[in-house]
Design a protein around this motif. Structure first.
Motif, PDB file in Angstrom:
ATOM      1  N   ALA A  44       3.749   4.995   1.040  1.00 40.42           N
ATOM      2  CA  ALA A  44       2.566   5.091   1.900  1.00 40.42           C
ATOM      3  C   ALA A  44       1.328   5.419   1.075  1.00 40.42           C
ATOM      4  O   ALA A  44       0.251   4.842   1.289  1.00 40.42           O
ATOM      5  N   TRP A  45       1.460   6.325   0.133  1.00 46.60           N
ATOM      6  CA  TRP A  45       0.310   6.717  -0.680  1.00 46.60           C
ATOM      7  C   TRP A  45      -0.124   5.579  -1.606  1.00 46.60           C
ATOM      8  O   TRP A  45      -1.315   5.366  -1.814  1.00 46.60           O
ATOM      9  N   ASN A  46       0.851   4.867  -2.158  1.00 47.90           N
ATOM     10  CA  ASN A  46       0.515   3.720  -3.011  1.00 47.90           C
ATOM     11  C   ASN A  46      -0.217   2.646  -2.205  1.00 47.90           C
ATOM     12  O   ASN A  46      -1.171   2.031  -2.683  1.00 47.90           O
ATOM     13  N   TYR A  47       0.236   2.433  -0.982  1.00 48.17           N
ATOM     14  CA  TYR A  47      -0.437   1.461  -0.110  1.00 48.17           C
ATOM     15  C   TYR A  47      -1.864   1.908   0.179  1.00 48.17           C
ATOM     16  O   TYR A  47      -2.811   1.123   0.088  1.00 48.17           O
ATOM     17  N   GLY A  48      -2.015   3.171   0.545  1.00 51.09           N
ATOM     18  CA  GLY A  48      -3.331   3.688   0.902  1.00 51.09           C
ATOM     19  C   GLY A  48      -4.322   3.650  -0.247  1.00 51.09           C
ATOM     20  O   GLY A  48      -5.518   3.467  -0.041  1.00 51.09           O
ATOM     21  N   ALA A  49      -3.824   3.802  -1.463  1.00 51.66           N
ATOM     22  CA  ALA A  49      -4.700   3.873  -2.632  1.00 51.66           C
ATOM     23  C   ALA A  49      -5.138   2.516  -3.143  1.00 51.66           C
ATOM     24  O   ALA A  49      -6.199   2.383  -3.755  1.00 51.66           O
ATOM     25  N   HIS A  50      -4.336   1.470  -2.903  1.00 52.94           N
ATOM     26  CA  HIS A  50      -4.569   0.192  -3.585  1.00 52.94           C
ATOM     27  C   HIS A  50      -5.787  -0.555  -3.044  1.00 52.94           C
ATOM     28  O   HIS A  50      -5.992  -0.668  -1.840  1.00 52.94           O
ATOM     29  N   LEU A  51      -6.558  -1.083  -3.973  1.00 56.36           N
ATOM     30  CA  LEU A  51      -7.797  -1.778  -3.644  1.00 56.36           C
ATOM     31  C   LEU A  51      -7.582  -2.945  -2.686  1.00 56.36           C
ATOM     32  O   LEU A  51      -8.380  -3.171  -1.771  1.00 56.36           O
ATOM     33  N   LYS A  52      -6.492  -3.682  -2.861  1.00 54.48           N
ATOM     34  CA  LYS A  52      -6.268  -4.890  -2.061  1.00 54.48           C
ATOM     35  C   LYS A  52      -6.087  -4.573  -0.579  1.00 54.48           C
ATOM     36  O   LYS A  52      -6.318  -5.435   0.274  1.00 54.48           O
ATOM     37  N   ASN A  53      -5.692  -3.344  -0.259  1.00 51.99           N
ATOM     38  CA  ASN A  53      -5.461  -2.986   1.137  1.00 51.99           C
ATOM     39  C   ASN A  53      -6.723  -2.448   1.823  1.00 51.99           C
ATOM     40  O   ASN A  53      -6.724  -2.268   3.039  1.00 51.99           O
ATOM     41  N   ASN A  54      -7.751  -2.176   1.036  1.00 53.90           N
ATOM     42  CA  ASN A  54      -9.066  -1.837   1.573  1.00 53.90           C
ATOM     43  C   ASN A  54      -8.998  -0.732   2.640  1.00 53.90           C
ATOM     44  O   ASN A  54      -9.574  -0.850   3.724  1.00 53.90           O
TER      45      ASN A  54
END
Length: 537
Positions: free
Chosen positions: A115-125
């Protein structure tokens, strides 16, 4: 708010939404509570919600490593069994056993790390990506310029099902206390395996599940019977009913058509005690109302504008407005944080000083000395659907106009809905001051300053920037001694004051009213109803 993912809520049948109404044939725990609400502007991804209405749902739908005590605001362990550190930079997180998501999937260390990796990644804005900025590797997954050069945060490592480690880029002694914020919630595999399906019906690990949502009408939350936490729902569910006018919600409450209103309109404050008696709640909350400025508009960051902003602040008669418009349910602001932080030691009612005191003559001098209001007129933009904003914006403009000796120097500029308002803000379409209320994410001084004023921070809507503020904030976060850290934050806040990065108006109390059907109704320090504790008579 321009996200990478469009909202894809399923269009549930209206009949389904209307089937669960406030009135039922049973009693007590079998009854559903109806409450006023506003449509969130974004999908309910935990790392993509940074506004109050969506936050209410996330607080019912998720539980994280920490939870803030609904009475004291203290950060207490929820899914965290322990969070260990020897240096305030490297942390080992151990989660409790026995927790699952409402779809039966086990909550593991990987549920948090993914969840944290998803939240941090630029592509997910994600709008809350900034909250992961202290974790090592954030600059690779979310660079300020260019494309990401990594898929995951190098500072996160899963050790086993119940353990993961976190390496920060610098010491951050109070970092564990931030982990009750919704952005740090765990996510099930279903979120990643079929994202569209999850968005149509979000699955969490909190005391409630989403039964249905009809945008513009109602979200139906229902008690999760198998919820493993200690704070189980004491009612059958909550129907969050969308209102675009809080006066209509209040009328429905007094007519017996609604159980709970958590935003009593200013126009009703004179008679709310007569209408509701002890079913009216007025309690301090971690909320401050400010006027922000569009620093991306060169006119507002030109030489002399700091004097203009200070002059406008001194032109506002806060005491008169809070007494007459809000019937003393607001407290004139003396700094940029909140009195609820007195226990933490972060509140300083002397910091703003004369800049927050009404002085019409000095206000007029400062505005003139700074070169005058850009364009000659001041339009204060606000959302018109919640919060009784028209009344206070009109009062603020009257105060400014009287101080400056000009009839139409200041006018209100309403935007119909909160969602449209936020879209205009994130689209950088503001040309003058705009309403910027802040409800704390967690009860720390850092949270009232860094997310709003740090360069490119998640809620720095006006895009103000100061290297000195950033430096002092970084030093405060790295300080392990609490008193020294607070002194650094105070120095950072003085930079905000000296440049009048935003005009502090008043601290807001939580204000709510409820029907005779309900008992055990309370607001937490964030001014959000503690839905799971409400019982139906």
């Amino acid at each position: 708010m321009c996200g990478a993912t469009q909202t894809k809520w399923a269009a549930c049948a209206v009949a389904v939404a209307l089937a669960a109404t406030a009135c039922g044939g049973g009693g007590g725990a079998s009854e559903v509570v109806s409450s006023s609400w506003g449509d969130p502007p974004n999908p309910l991804e935990p790392s993509n919600t940074n506004e109050v209405q969506g936050g209410k749902v996330l607080d019912m739908l998720f539980r994280g490593l920490k939870r803030y005590d609904p009475k004291t605001g203290e950060a207490e362990d929820m899914l965290a069994e322990k969070i260990d550190t020897r240096d305030s930079q490297n942390f080992t997180v151990t989660i409790k056993d026995g927790w699952t998501f409402s779809n039966g999937e086990k909550v593991t260390a990987k549920s948090f790390v993914d969840a944290w990796n998803y939240g941090a990644h630029l592509k997910n804005n994600q709008r809350n990506a900034y909250f992961f900025g202290y974790i090592e590797g954030y600059d690779k997954v979310h660079p300020e310029k260019g494309k990401a050069t990594a898929e995951t945060l190098s500072g996160l490592t899963v050790k086993d099902d119940r353990t993961f480690t976190v390496k920060l880029t610098q010491k951050f002694s109070t970092w564990p206390k931030t982990l009750g914020y919704a952005a740090f919630a765990p996510l099930p595999r279903a979120f990643f395996d079929d994202h569209d399906a999850w968005l149509s019906r979000p699955v969490g690990n909190g005391p409630y599940t989403v039964e249905s949502y009809v945008k513009g009408s109602q979200m139906s939350m229902r008690k999760w019977e198998q919820y493993p936490g200690p704070d189980k729902a004491r009612n059958a569910g909550v129907d969050l009913k969308v209102y675009t006018d809080n006066n209509t919600a209040y009328t429905d409450l007094t007519a017996g058509n609604l159980d709970l209103v958590d935003d009593v309109p200013a126009s009703q404050l004179k008679n709310v005690r007569t209408d509701l008696g002890d079913r009216y709640i007025n309690t301090p909350a971690g909320i401050i109302q400010t006027l922000a400025f569009p620093f991306y508009d060169d006119r507002w960051k030109a030489d002399g504008m700091a004097k203009v902003r200070k002059g406008l602040s001194m032109a506002i008669n806060r005491q008169q407005i809070t007494d007459t418009i809000f019937q003393k349910t607001r407290i004139p602001a003396k700094d940029w944080t909140s009195p609820v932080l007195k226990g933490e030691g972060g509140f300083d009612d002397t910091l703003c000083g004369e800049a927050c005191e009404f002085n019409a003559a000095e206000a007029k001098k400062l505005v003139a000395a700074g070169g005058g209001i850009p364009g000659g007129t001041l339009k204060i933009t606000y959302n018109a659907d919640t919060g009784s904003h028209k009344e206070w914006v009109d009062a603020v403009c009257n105060s400014i106009n009287n101080a400056l000796g000009k009839d139409n120097a200041c006018t209100g500029n309403p935007v119909g809905t909160f969602a449209d308002y936020r879209n205009q803000i994130t689209g950088r379409k503001m040309t003058g001051p705009f309403r910027a209320g802040w409800q704390m994410d967690y009860p720390l001084t850092q949270n009232f300053l860094q997310p709003l004023y740090y360069t490119n921070a998640s809620s720095n809507d006006g895009k103000w920037s100061s290297k000195e503020f950033d430096r002092l904030t970084d030093e405060a976060n790295a300080e392990s001694d609490v008193a020294k850290a607070l002194a650094k934050f105070r120095d950072a806040e003085k930079v905000v004051r000296d440049e009048m990065a935003a005009i502090p108006l008043w601290y807001q109390n939580g204000s709510a009213g409820y029907s005779e059907r309900l008992s055990n109704v309370a607001l937490n320090p964030f001014s959000v109803p503690v839905y799971n504790e409400i019982t139906v008579n």
